[in-house]
Design a protein around this motif. Sequence first.
Motif, PDB file in Angstrom:
ATOM      1  N   ASP A  32       0.814  -1.248   0.129  1.00 21.64           N
ATOM      2  CA  ASP A  32      -0.031   0.193  -0.023  1.00 21.64           C
ATOM      3  C   ASP A  32       0.677   1.279  -0.034  1.00 21.64           C
ATOM      4  O   ASP A  32       1.787   1.427   0.858  1.00 21.64           O
TER       5      ASP A  32
ATOM      6  N   LEU B  79       0.066   4.517   0.366  1.00 24.37           N
ATOM      7  CA  LEU B  79       0.028   5.772   1.398  1.00 24.37           C
ATOM      8  C   LEU B  79       0.443   5.115   2.819  1.00 24.37           C
ATOM      9  O   LEU B  79       0.951   5.694   3.516  1.00 24.37           O
TER      10      LEU B  79
ATOM     11  N   ARG C   3       4.093   5.510   3.434  1.00 24.91           N
ATOM     12  CA  ARG C   3       4.459   6.726   3.588  1.00 24.91           C
ATOM     13  C   ARG C   3       4.219   7.189   4.967  1.00 24.91           C
ATOM     14  O   ARG C   3       4.712   8.300   5.595  1.00 24.91           O
ATOM     15  N   TYR C   4       2.831   6.613   5.448  1.00 30.97           N
ATOM     16  CA  TYR C   4       2.375   7.134   6.578  1.00 30.97           C
ATOM     17  C   TYR C   4       1.762   5.882   7.334  1.00 30.97           C
ATOM     18  O   TYR C   4       0.711   5.391   7.084  1.00 30.97           O
TER      19      TYR C   4
ATOM     20  N   TYR D   1      -1.734   4.612   8.916  1.00 30.06           N
ATOM     21  CA  TYR D   1      -2.736   4.577   7.996  1.00 30.06           C
ATOM     22  C   TYR D   1      -3.019   2.825   8.038  1.00 30.06           C
ATOM     23  O   TYR D   1      -4.249   2.618   7.654  1.00 30.06           O
TER      24      TYR D   1
ATOM     25  N   VAL E 246      -6.949   4.500  -3.084  1.00 29.10           N
ATOM     26  CA  VAL E 246      -5.677   4.239  -2.573  1.00 29.10           C
ATOM     27  C   VAL E 246      -5.228   3.058  -2.752  1.00 29.10           C
ATOM     28  O   VAL E 246      -4.203   2.420  -3.280  1.00 29.10           O
TER      29      VAL E 246
ATOM     30  N   SER F 272      -2.690   1.189  -5.461  1.00 29.34           N
ATOM     31  CA  SER F 272      -1.368   0.471  -4.882  1.00 29.34           C
ATOM     32  C   SER F 272      -1.391  -1.028  -5.275  1.00 29.34           C
ATOM     33  O   SER F 272      -0.156  -1.478  -5.605  1.00 29.34           O
TER      34      SER F 272
END
Length: 251
Positions: free
Chosen positions: A154, A156, A159-160, A163, A197, A201
């Motif tokens: 994934d 996102l 990066r974070y 989540y 998202v 992904s």
Amino acid sequence: MTSSTSQSAQVFRMKTAEHICPFGLKTVDLLKRKGFKVDDHTLTSRNEIDAFKQQENVDTTPQVYIDDQRIGGYEELREHLGMSVPNAKATTYRPVIAIFVTALLIGLAISWATQGTLFTARMPEYAVATAMVLLGLQKLQDVESFSSMFLNYDLLAQRYVPYSYFYPYAETLAGILMLAGALIWLAAPLALFVGTVGAVSVFKAVYIDKRELKCACVGGNSNVPLGFVSLTENLVMIAMGLWMPLRMLLS
């Protein structure tokens, strides 16, 4: 493959006050279903179990003997009988198929209970929303394992990281709200966001990067391959995120 005609089998299996070996029960049941005359020997204490293992030079029970020839345990028996041997590590779509079929049946059941007929305009909504709840529930059983597998692909979440913990709750909440037809102003954006998202992904990981990964769609301990099914899950959430507010505007 061995014929069971006029054959006898002996099974030595663990059956103590603390533990009944499930593979021992499966072994006895399989032999009986295949027509064997079974002599079932239960090992009822640790001393009996250890003595048997030492005498027969084996590490595990159950042990099967057919016409005085040692076959082995449950899996070796299945192989001896020409049957498939379960592989816990093999990739499979079975968990996802089971969830989707169950969600469809629940959708039909809700339609019948609310409208008196199986096929209604809202039946697909009920089925998809139920699938979202069931998939979310699978992830919520072990959020830590889910997040670890989810982070493999994934974009996102990579990066974070938080989540990856938020996703199961968002999917489940969106599905429950859509099932109830309530707070669509919250449910629709949630489904649209996580679905978009997720779709991007999965598409990148599978179809662009050509990576062979396990899908976290049914939890972090599954052997479902990442691919078309995972992409479909996310595309369906996108569709629901777009359709639900549109239907409310049109009604």
